[in-house]
Write a protein that holds these residues in place. Structure first.
Motif, PDB file in Angstrom:
ATOM      1  N   GLN A   1       9.903   8.781  -6.089  1.00 20.98           N
ATOM      2  CA  GLN A   1      10.232   8.595  -7.501  1.00 20.98           C
ATOM      3  C   GLN A   1      11.639   9.098  -7.818  1.00 20.98           C
ATOM      4  OE1 GLN A   1       8.614   6.985  -9.879  1.00 20.98           O
ATOM      5  NE2 GLN A   1      10.016   7.549 -11.525  1.00 20.98           N
ATOM      6  N   LYS A   2      12.098  10.089  -7.105  1.00 21.96           N
ATOM      7  CA  LYS A   2      13.451  10.613  -7.312  1.00 21.96           C
ATOM      8  C   LYS A   2      14.514   9.569  -6.993  1.00 21.96           C
ATOM      9  CE  LYS A   2      12.485  15.509  -6.357  1.00 21.96           C
ATOM     10  NZ  LYS A   2      12.706  16.615  -5.393  1.00 21.96           N
ATOM     11  N   GLU A   3      14.183   8.648  -6.100  1.00 21.29           N
ATOM     12  CA  GLU A   3      15.156   7.651  -5.663  1.00 21.29           C
ATOM     13  C   GLU A   3      14.894   6.260  -6.209  1.00 21.29           C
ATOM     14  OE1 GLU A   3      16.422   7.989  -1.418  1.00 21.29           O
ATOM     15  OE2 GLU A   3      14.626   9.238  -1.256  1.00 21.29           O
ATOM     16  N   ALA A   4      13.699   6.043  -6.754  1.00 18.16           N
ATOM     17  CA  ALA A   4      13.325   4.704  -7.207  1.00 18.16           C
ATOM     18  C   ALA A   4      12.405   4.824  -8.414  1.00 18.16           C
ATOM     19  CB  ALA A   4      12.648   3.958  -6.057  1.00 18.16           C
TER      20      ALA A   4
ATOM     21  N   GLY B   1       0.823  -1.203   0.000  1.00 19.10           N
ATOM     22  CA  GLY B   1       0.000   0.000   0.000  1.00 19.10           C
ATOM     23  C   GLY B   1       0.856   1.252   0.000  1.00 19.10           C
ATOM     24  N   ILE B   2       1.829   1.307  -0.911  1.00 22.17           N
ATOM     25  CA  ILE B   2       2.819   2.382  -0.943  1.00 22.17           C
ATOM     26  C   ILE B   2       2.342   3.515  -1.852  1.00 22.17           C
ATOM     27  CG2 ILE B   2       5.214   2.975  -1.457  1.00 22.17           C
ATOM     28  CD1 ILE B   2       5.855  -0.033  -1.058  1.00 22.17           C
ATOM     29  N   THR B   3       2.345   4.728  -1.317  1.00 22.37           N
ATOM     30  CA  THR B   3       1.899   5.886  -2.084  1.00 22.37           C
ATOM     31  C   THR B   3       2.944   6.302  -3.111  1.00 22.37           C
ATOM     32  OG1 THR B   3       0.665   6.657  -0.158  1.00 22.37           O
ATOM     33  CG2 THR B   3       1.047   8.255  -1.912  1.00 22.37           C
ATOM     34  N   ARG B   4       2.486   6.553  -4.320  1.00 21.42           N
ATOM     35  CA  ARG B   4       3.367   7.095  -5.365  1.00 21.42           C
ATOM     36  C   ARG B   4       3.612   8.576  -5.085  1.00 21.42           C
ATOM     37  NH1 ARG B   4       2.694   5.137 -10.942  1.00 21.42           N
ATOM     38  NH2 ARG B   4       1.905   7.200 -11.426  1.00 21.42           N
TER      39      ARG B   4
END
Length: 258
Positions: free
Chosen positions: A106-109, A98-101
């Protein structure tokens, strides 16, 4: 002098390399026969550690991924504070909990496509449902807010709560129970989770779930270098949608209709 410069350059390169996320390639996953999925086990209805057995929507999707790839599934315990660090250390291939985008992550993955839209909303005792009709009603002196450190719930609370008392709980699972027992007044969480707890416990209510404070999506987290794995995950998700598998799981675990 040249040796000193060369040594310093090597040190810089080592430091830069250490900051990059390690990513097992899809070929490595297939050759080892194991897909490693990182999950917190503390976020119903997506990931729940039930006496050592993980359950939930994302666990069911992870099992489907492993089956489609023809590999075994290995669930790796992670936590919200260590989520990115564990990914960068190569402890798991995909984060599914349940990980929020978010842009920060996003900068790291990198993320899969989104699979559930939601927003931050309060979970309160049913007897207090009319008392908390806005964020302003919640952010008052004397109001106690329970929050789990390290995730987007805590980030939202830090940015928006200035007067209410914030109480940290190491386990996210403990907060709904504390709200039901009225040990704390409010839990700020994702609308999907709030609606889930309100549906299974008559003592709880999610009065603002239909008009959340924010809008976001959940996605599956992967290393910055895992481009082919990301493509494959998105492909498998599309297949699950086309064949109705995703809709079935959403109905079963999230009480959602497509």
């Amino acid at each position: 002098m040249s040796r000193v410069v060369s040594f310093l350059m090597c040190c810089v390169l080592v430091a830069i390399t250490a900051n990059f996320a390690y990513a097992r390639s899809l070929d490595e996953i297939l050759s080892t026969g194991v897909l490693k999925v990182g999950t917190t086990g503390d976020y119903k209805p997506f990931s729940f550690n039930n006496a050592g057995n993980y359950e939930g929507f994302d666990i069911a999707v992870a099992k489907s991924f492993a089956s489609k790839l023809g590999v075994k599934l290995e669930l790796i315990k992670t936590s919200w504070p260590t989520l990115m660090g564990d990914l960068k250390e190569g402890k798991y291939d995909i984060g599914m909990s349940g990980i929020t985008r978010t842009v920060t992550r996003q900068k790291e993955a990198r993320f899969s496509q989104g699979y559930v839209m939601f927003g931050k909303t309060p979970l309160v005792a049913a007897s207090n449902a009319e008392k908390y009709a806005s964020l302003a009603d919640i952010d008052q002196k004397g109001v106690k807010i329970g929050v789990n450190p390290g995730g987007t719930n805590e980030k939202f609370v830090k940015a928006n709560i200035h007067n209410a008392e914030v109480i940290l709980y190491e386990s996210n699972l403990a907060i709904p129970e504390a709200v039901a027992a009225q040990e704390v007044d409010v839990m700020i969480t994702d609308s999907v989770e709030a609606l889930y707890y309100a549906a299974i416990d008559a003592k709880l209510s999610a009065p603002l779930a239909d008009k959340p404070f924010t809008r976001a999506e959940l996605g599956y987290l992967m290393s910055a270098g895992a481009e082919r794995l990301q493509d494959t995950v998105n492909f498998m998700m599309d297949q699950m949608i086309l064949k109705g598998e995703m809709a079935t799981l959403k109905k079963e675990y999230l009480h959602m209709a497509e």
